[in-house]
Design an enzyme around this catalytic site. Structure first.
Site, PDB file in Angstrom:
ATOM      1  NE  ARG A  18      -4.311  -1.062   0.103  1.00  0.00           N
ATOM      2  CZ  ARG A  18      -4.480  -2.029  -0.808  1.00  0.00           C
ATOM      3  NH1 ARG A  18      -3.601  -2.440  -1.760  1.00  0.00           N
ATOM      4  NH2 ARG A  18      -5.641  -2.428  -0.715  1.00  0.00           N
ATOM      5  CG  HIS A  70      -3.169   0.158  -6.546  1.00  0.00           C
ATOM      6  ND1 HIS A  70      -3.462   0.803  -5.329  1.00  0.00           N
ATOM      7  CD2 HIS A  70      -3.273  -1.151  -6.160  1.00  0.00           C
ATOM      8  CE1 HIS A  70      -3.837  -0.303  -4.499  1.00  0.00           C
ATOM      9  NE2 HIS A  70      -3.742  -1.221  -5.116  1.00  0.00           N
TER      10      HIS A  70
HETATM   11  P1  NDP Z   1      -2.114 -11.437   4.687  1.00  0.00           P
HETATM   12  O1  NDP Z   1      -2.898 -10.858   5.566  1.00  0.00           O
HETATM   13  O2  NDP Z   1      -2.172 -12.566   3.926  1.00  0.00           O
HETATM   14  O3  NDP Z   1      -0.514 -11.205   5.011  1.00  0.00           O
HETATM   15  C1  NDP Z   1      -0.131 -10.153   5.705  1.00  0.00           C
HETATM   16  C2  NDP Z   1       1.353 -10.455   5.984  1.00  0.00           C
HETATM   17  O4  NDP Z   1       1.827  -8.944   6.723  1.00  0.00           O
HETATM   18  C3  NDP Z   1       1.514 -11.303   7.115  1.00  0.00           C
HETATM   19  O5  NDP Z   1       2.598 -12.186   7.082  1.00  0.00           O
HETATM   20  C4  NDP Z   1       1.225 -10.340   8.445  1.00  0.00           C
HETATM   21  O6  NDP Z   1       2.132 -11.099   9.723  1.00  0.00           O
HETATM   22  C5  NDP Z   1       2.380  -9.251   8.189  1.00  0.00           C
HETATM   23  N1  NDP Z   1       2.188  -8.217   9.009  1.00  0.00           N
HETATM   24  C6  NDP Z   1       0.948  -7.570   9.167  1.00  0.00           C
HETATM   25  N2  NDP Z   1       1.063  -6.385   9.958  1.00  0.00           N
HETATM   26  C7  NDP Z   1       2.441  -6.520  10.444  1.00  0.00           C
HETATM   27  C8  NDP Z   1       3.383  -5.815  11.252  1.00  0.00           C
HETATM   28  N3  NDP Z   1       2.794  -4.554  12.076  1.00  0.00           N
HETATM   29  N4  NDP Z   1       4.523  -6.260  11.294  1.00  0.00           N
HETATM   30  C9  NDP Z   1       5.085  -7.156  10.447  1.00  0.00           C
HETATM   31  N5  NDP Z   1       4.329  -7.875   9.669  1.00  0.00           N
HETATM   32  C10 NDP Z   1       3.155  -7.724   9.588  1.00  0.00           C
HETATM   33  O7  NDP Z   1      -2.110 -10.205   3.427  1.00  0.00           O
HETATM   34  P2  NDP Z   1      -2.225 -10.693   1.947  1.00  0.00           P
HETATM   35  O8  NDP Z   1      -0.632 -11.356   1.501  1.00  0.00           O
HETATM   36  O9  NDP Z   1      -3.071 -11.369   1.278  1.00  0.00           O
HETATM   37  O10 NDP Z   1      -2.029  -9.347   1.183  1.00  0.00           O
HETATM   38  C11 NDP Z   1      -1.219  -8.296   1.671  1.00  0.00           C
HETATM   39  C12 NDP Z   1      -1.405  -6.988   1.141  1.00  0.00           C
HETATM   40  O11 NDP Z   1      -0.996  -6.651  -0.302  1.00  0.00           O
HETATM   41  C13 NDP Z   1      -2.655  -6.609   1.297  1.00  0.00           C
HETATM   42  O12 NDP Z   1      -3.161  -6.151   2.386  1.00  0.00           O
HETATM   43  C14 NDP Z   1      -2.681  -5.267   0.273  1.00  0.00           C
HETATM   44  O13 NDP Z   1      -2.442  -4.158   0.974  1.00  0.00           O
HETATM   45  C15 NDP Z   1      -1.755  -5.511  -0.849  1.00  0.00           C
HETATM   46  N6  NDP Z   1      -2.119  -5.901  -2.126  1.00  0.00           N
HETATM   47  C16 NDP Z   1      -1.702  -5.107  -3.141  1.00  0.00           C
HETATM   48  C17 NDP Z   1      -2.223  -5.198  -4.350  1.00  0.00           C
HETATM   49  C18 NDP Z   1      -1.789  -4.435  -5.553  1.00  0.00           C
HETATM   50  O14 NDP Z   1      -2.217  -4.554  -6.670  1.00  0.00           O
HETATM   51  N7  NDP Z   1      -0.831  -3.536  -5.391  1.00  0.00           N
HETATM   52  C19 NDP Z   1      -3.163  -6.419  -4.797  1.00  0.00           C
HETATM   53  C20 NDP Z   1      -3.292  -7.210  -3.540  1.00  0.00           C
HETATM   54  C21 NDP Z   1      -2.998  -6.923  -2.201  1.00  0.00           C
HETATM   55  P3  NDP Z   1       1.445 -12.313  10.345  1.00  0.00           P
HETATM   56  O15 NDP Z   1       1.706 -13.550   9.201  1.00  0.00           O
HETATM   57  O16 NDP Z   1       2.094 -12.624  11.576  1.00  0.00           O
HETATM   58  O17 NDP Z   1       0.065 -12.344  10.467  1.00  0.00           O
HETATM   59  C1  OXD Z   2      -5.982  -5.323  -3.221  1.00  0.00           C
HETATM   60  C2  OXD Z   2      -5.614  -4.196  -4.303  1.00  0.00           C
HETATM   61  O1  OXD Z   2      -5.999  -5.268  -2.060  1.00  0.00           O
HETATM   62  O2  OXD Z   2      -5.958  -4.713  -5.469  1.00  0.00           O
HETATM   63  O3  OXD Z   2      -6.583  -6.429  -3.519  1.00  0.00           O
HETATM   64  O4  OXD Z   2      -5.030  -3.354  -3.746  1.00  0.00           O
END
Ligand code: NDP
Ligand code: OXD
Length: 313
Positions: free
Chosen positions: A228, A276
């Site tokens: 993000r 994005h």
């Molecule tokens: P998940 O919820 O599966 O994974 C999130 C990861 O981040 C987990 O490993 C989590 O730790 C870690 N995390 C969260 N908070 C913290 C913190 N404070 N400190 C350290 N680690 C942290 O999410 P996804 O993999 O499904 O997606 C990740 C992000 O990708 C989405 O939230 C979105 O913002 C972004 N995204 C962007 C897209 C784009 O087109 N640019 C498309 C899709 C998603 P833990 O394993 O311990 O819970």
């Molecule tokens: C998502 C994105 O969160 O597209 O899936 O950013």
């Protein structure tokens, strides 16, 4: 349980295909209609209008059309119903493609070759094996783990950082605040796949970039952010690129989106910008998952991929 109606509330995304596919099984109400409607039991949203969801007296669940849910939490009166995020093979595959594409382009010096081609320069710079390069994935969740496993298969050394310890075969894992600096110190190419929460906002700042490993065959460290935009400080990235803290960056997300025309990131020679678009939400793949979940809930089964409200993701 009765078949509930669906409110579709998408900002900045054309609702046409979502509506058509949802309508295959459900009655769909398109925002701005639907406020306070007692017949609506589900909402499918992207950046919904604040206070809209709390006006729905019989809402049972909210479905994000993305993996990220920060856009939902931006609503100050979010009702206490389950929030479901996207977990889908096709979105994971898109993100893996983006990460691998950008890692390989930086590793194989795409920027240099494109500039040599422009100047018609025939020169082969030294090559390094993938195994010499450590890719550090911040956010070892659904998307981070999938990308990590393909990078491993290409021979890269892979590090992962998450909130709680998440062991993964072949990956050096680090967790929490205590693990952050050791993770960065062992990372050449930083890939950001974190969710945006109060804890992660602004985490990609100059101090963090300064901690990335300097000894490597890339000639400097690299940032790739597809998580993000508000995880990063755009000005700190520019500063790091200008003083050599960072060699190059691939950015899919920005503090303000669309990226303002006045941003220096657009024309920076060391920055690769995408709008994005790393992993698009395709209704053809995502709507069937949502419809299946709605039907399961009505059979008394549990929803999957429900967001942990306290953690914010
Ligand atoms: P998940 O919820 O599966 O994974 C999130 C990861 O981040 C987990 O490993 C989590 O730790 C870690 N995390 C969260 N908070 C913290 C913190 N404070 N400190 C350290 N680690 C942290 O999410 P996804 O993999 O499904 O997606 C990740 C992000 O990708 C989405 O939230 C979105 O913002 C972004 N995204 C962007 C897209 C784009 O087109 N640019 C498309 C899709 C998603 P833990 O394993 O311990 O819970
Ligand atoms: C998502 C994105 O969160 O597209 O899936 O950013």
């Amino acid at each position: 349980m009765e078949k509930g109606r669906v409110l579709l509330a998408l900002t900045g995304i054309h609702p046409g295909r979502w509506r058509e596919l949802l309508s295959g099984e459900r009655e769909v109400v398109l925002e701005p209609d639907g406020a306070s409607d007692p017949s609506i039991t589900y909402a499918v949203v992207w950046k919904q209008r604040p206070n809209l969801l709390s006006s729905l007296p019989n809402l049972r669940a909210v479905f994000s059309i993305g993996a990220g849910v920060d856009h939902i939490f931006a609503d100050p009166t979010l009702p206490d119903v389950p929030i479901v995020k996207v977990v889908a093979d096709n979105l994971t595959q898109y993100m893996t493609e983006y990460v691998v594409w950008r890692v390989l382009d930086h590793h194989r010096q795409g920027l240099l070759y494109r500039s040599q081609q422009q100047k018609k320069i025939w020169h082969e710079p030294p090559q390094r094996p993938a195994g010499d390069i450590s890719v550090g994935i911040m956010g070892l969740g659904t998307l981070g783990r999938a990308a990590a496993s393909v990078l491993l298969s290409l021979g890269f050394a892979v590090n992962g950082w998450s909130r709680s310890d998440k062991p993964m075969k072949g990956v050096s894992t680090y967790a929490g605040e205590a693990g952050l600096i050791p993770f960065l110190n062992a990372t050449d190419i930083l890939v950001v796949l974190l969710p945006l929460t109060p804890q992660t906002q602004g985490i990609i700042n100059y101090g963090v970039l300064k901690e990335l490993r300097k000894r490597n065959g890339l000639g400097g460290s690299v940032l790739i952010n597809a998580g993000r935009g508000r995880l990063q400080k755009d000005a700190d990235i520019l500063r790091a690129l200008e003083d050599g803290t960072l060699k190059e960056a691939s950015l899919d997300v920005f503090e303000v989106e669309p990226l303002p025309k006045t941003s220096r990131l657009w024309s920076h020679p060391k920055v690769f910008v995408t709008p994005h678009a790393a992993a698009t939400s395709d209704p053809v793949h995502l709507v069937p998952i949502m419809l299946r979940q709605m039907a399961a809930l009505e059979r008394g089964e549990k929803l999957e991929n429900v967001v942990d409200r306290k953690a914010g993701y």
